[in-house]
Structures are given as structure tokens and as C-alpha cells.
Scaffold this motif. Structure first.
Motif, mmCIF file in Angstrom:
data_model
loop_
_atom_site.group_PDB
_atom_site.id
_atom_site.type_symbol
_atom_site.label_atom_id
_atom_site.label_comp_id
_atom_site.label_asym_id
_atom_site.label_seq_id
_atom_site.Cartn_x
_atom_site.Cartn_y
_atom_site.Cartn_z
ATOM 1 N N LEU A 27 14.562 121.309 51.068
ATOM 2 C CA LEU A 27 14.975 122.256 52.098
ATOM 3 C C LEU A 27 14.511 121.773 53.460
ATOM 4 C CD1 LEU A 27 13.987 125.535 50.225
ATOM 5 C CD2 LEU A 27 16.234 124.417 50.299
ATOM 6 N N LEU A 28 15.342 121.966 54.453
ATOM 7 C CA LEU A 28 15.068 121.556 55.821
ATOM 8 C C LEU A 28 14.076 122.506 56.477
ATOM 9 C CD1 LEU A 28 15.931 119.825 58.349
ATOM 10 C CD2 LEU A 28 17.589 121.640 58.799
ATOM 11 N N ASP A 29 13.077 121.954 57.142
ATOM 12 C CA ASP A 29 12.199 122.718 58.017
ATOM 13 C C ASP A 29 12.855 122.660 59.394
ATOM 14 O OD1 ASP A 29 10.283 123.674 59.766
ATOM 15 O OD2 ASP A 29 8.650 122.459 58.962
ATOM 16 N N SER A 54 21.456 122.591 60.152
ATOM 17 C CA SER A 54 21.351 122.733 58.699
ATOM 18 C C SER A 54 21.433 121.352 58.060
ATOM 19 C CB SER A 54 22.472 123.626 58.156
ATOM 20 O OG SER A 54 23.723 123.015 58.363
ATOM 21 N N ALA A 55 20.989 121.294 56.804
ATOM 22 C CA ALA A 55 21.061 120.035 56.066
ATOM 23 C C ALA A 55 21.102 120.323 54.572
ATOM 24 C CB ALA A 55 19.863 119.147 56.395
ATOM 25 N N ASP A 56 21.844 119.493 53.862
ATOM 26 C CA ASP A 56 21.886 119.521 52.404
ATOM 27 C C ASP A 56 21.305 118.191 51.963
ATOM 28 O OD1 ASP A 56 22.388 120.107 49.755
ATOM 29 O OD2 ASP A 56 24.502 119.542 49.865
ATOM 30 N N ILE A 57 20.118 118.237 51.364
ATOM 31 C CA ILE A 57 19.373 117.013 51.062
ATOM 32 C C ILE A 57 19.073 116.948 49.567
ATOM 33 C CG2 ILE A 57 17.252 115.724 51.524
ATOM 34 C CD1 ILE A 57 17.134 117.473 54.179
ATOM 35 N N LYS A 151 6.155 117.920 50.352
ATOM 36 C CA LYS A 151 6.421 118.032 51.793
ATOM 37 C C LYS A 151 6.511 116.626 52.362
ATOM 38 C CE LYS A 151 4.402 122.495 52.588
ATOM 39 N NZ LYS A 151 3.881 123.324 53.639
ATOM 40 N N LEU A 152 7.710 116.291 52.859
ATOM 41 C CA LEU A 152 7.962 114.940 53.356
ATOM 42 C C LEU A 152 8.529 114.975 54.770
ATOM 43 C CD1 LEU A 152 9.693 113.576 50.130
ATOM 44 C CD2 LEU A 152 7.312 113.204 50.817
ATOM 45 N N THR A 184 13.084 114.488 60.557
ATOM 46 C CA THR A 184 13.434 115.607 59.694
ATOM 47 C C THR A 184 12.246 115.900 58.793
ATOM 48 O OG1 THR A 184 15.721 114.851 59.684
ATOM 49 C CG2 THR A 184 15.109 116.454 58.024
ATOM 50 N N ARG A 185 11.832 117.142 58.778
ATOM 51 C CA ARG A 185 10.759 117.567 57.879
ATOM 52 C C ARG A 185 11.387 118.400 56.758
ATOM 53 N NH1 ARG A 185 6.415 115.616 60.338
ATOM 54 N NH2 ARG A 185 6.195 115.822 62.584
ATOM 55 N N ILE A 186 11.008 118.082 55.517
ATOM 56 C CA ILE A 186 11.638 118.726 54.370
ATOM 57 C C ILE A 186 10.584 119.172 53.348
ATOM 58 C CG2 ILE A 186 13.834 117.535 54.643
ATOM 59 C CD1 ILE A 186 12.943 115.552 52.489
ATOM 60 N N THR A 187 10.948 120.172 52.544
ATOM 61 C CA THR A 187 10.087 120.708 51.505
ATOM 62 C C THR A 187 10.869 120.775 50.200
ATOM 63 O OG1 THR A 187 8.918 122.045 53.142
ATOM 64 C CG2 THR A 187 8.620 122.644 50.842
ATOM 65 N N LEU A 188 10.244 120.383 49.115
ATOM 66 C CA LEU A 188 10.877 120.425 47.808
ATOM 67 C C LEU A 188 11.276 121.863 47.478
ATOM 68 C CD1 LEU A 188 11.612 118.751 45.276
ATOM 69 C CD2 LEU A 188 9.329 119.320 44.398
ATOM 70 N N ALA A 189 12.529 122.042 47.055
ATOM 71 C CA ALA A 189 13.027 123.395 46.749
ATOM 72 C C ALA A 189 12.438 123.921 45.461
ATOM 73 C CB ALA A 189 14.554 123.361 46.647
#
Length: 189
Positions: A27-29, A54-57, A151-152, A184-189
Motif C-alpha cells: 500500500l502507498l504511503d 494512488s498506486a497499485d503495487i 515497510k519499504l 515512494t514509501r510503501i507498506t505490506l498490505a
């Protein structure tokens, strides 16, 4: 060898193989992700930024080639440095944000490793789509332990020629090359 023995051995050998990990959804932060850009105005570098809408990762850290990303950038909320530069960038002769408020990206081929990947994808600006190449590095976020992939941060760099997208206004003031620095900062869903 009897058929039953062969089937039993083949089955146990298959079961003993490690499973191949599949891409996982992140998920996008949104608040901490930004498209940074640098352009030359009258020969001087000027920095700007656009929020990631928004982003779909889907990310496979071990096999980046199995990953895929799509994103929307809010061009209407862009800041291009000084107020007058921001207004000029949003004008009809550059991004025309009143008609095209969103920039889109869709990944295609991803090669390399998590530490040094190359993403070739499609960028759509002003309803014109063209190929872009981004050099990408994946990091753990501060405060996470080694091996923790929840968290990446992803740093992507590249450049575009704005004229390829019809954003060719003010050519005597603004150079055509736009350098990109996307965090881009992202978190595992």
C-alpha cells in the motif's frame, strides 16, 4: 523401477523444493511519497514536486521481474518552484492540468535486483503515452530491522523530454529535459 515407486519419489522431490514466492501487495504511503523533478529555467536548475495520487503495487523483492506497478500522479497539485513557474507549468502549453489533471505510469519490463533494478514502462502525460526508463533502488525504511520487508522505500530516477508529450511551451526559457527523482514509501498490505 516400479511406476508407484517413481511417482512416490517424484512427488516427494517436488514437495521438497522451496516454493517460489509470488508478488505481494503493498500500500502507498501517500503523504510521504512524491515525484520530484528538476528542470532548467534560464540555465538554472529549479526543483519541483507532484504528489502521488494512488498506486497499485505488487512487489516481489526476490524476483523484481515478477513485480508490477501502476501509479497516478496529481499534476494539478504540482509545485514547480516559484508561483509564476507553477502557473506556467500548469498552463495549456505545458501540462494543461485543467484538461489533464493526472499523469499515469504503468510498468512493463523490470530487470535487475532489488538493489539495482531498471523499470521500462509507459508514461501518459497530456493523454500522450510514451516509454520511460527508471533506475530503481529498494530500501528498508528507517527503524526497521534487517530482513523486515513490511515497510519499504523505493527511489526511482530517470529523465524525460517534455516535448515528447506535447508539453513544449516556453522553449526559450525552459529546457526540454526533465530529471525525475521519485520517492515512494510503501507498506505490506
Amino acid at each position: 523401477m516400479h511406476r508407484r515407486t517413481f511417482i512416490a519419489l517424484a512427488g516427494s522431490a517436488f514437495a521438497a523444493r522451496p516454493a517460489i514466492a509470488a508478488p505481494r501487495k503493498y500500500l502507498l504511503d501517500q503523504e510521504n511519497s512524491v515525484v520530484g523533478f528538476t528542470y532548467q529555467m534560464n540555465g538554472n536548475p529549479v526543483n519541483g514536486r507532484m504528489p502521488v495520487k494512488s498506486a497499485d503495487i505488487m512487489l516481489d523483492v526476490d524476483r523484481p521481474s515478477a513485480s508490477r506497478v501502476s501509479a497516478e500522479i496529481n499534476a494539478a497539485q504540482a509545485k514547480a518552484g516559484p508561483f509564476y513557474a507553477t502557473e506556467a507549468m500548469k498552463s495549456g502549453s505545458v501540462l494543461n492540468t485543467s484538461r489533464f489533471p493526472t499523469i499515469r505510469f504503468q510498468s512493463g519490463t523490470i530487470t535487475g535486483t532489488a538493489q539495482s533494478a531498471r523499470i521500462t514502462g509507459q508514461l501518459t502525460v497530456r493523454d500522450i503515452t510514451d516509454e520511460i526508463v527508471l533506475n530503481t533502488t529498494l530500501y528498508r525504511q528507517r527503524g526497521t530491522e534487517e530482513g523486515d520487508r513490511r515497510k519499504l522505500s523505493i527511489l526511482m530516477t530517470g529523465q524525460i523530454d517534455r516535448r515528447r508529450f506535447g508539453a513544449d511551451g516556453f522553449p526559450t526559457i525552459v529546457a526540454p529535459t526533465i530529471r525525475l527523482q521519485i520517492l515512494t514509501r510503501i507498506t505490506l498490505a
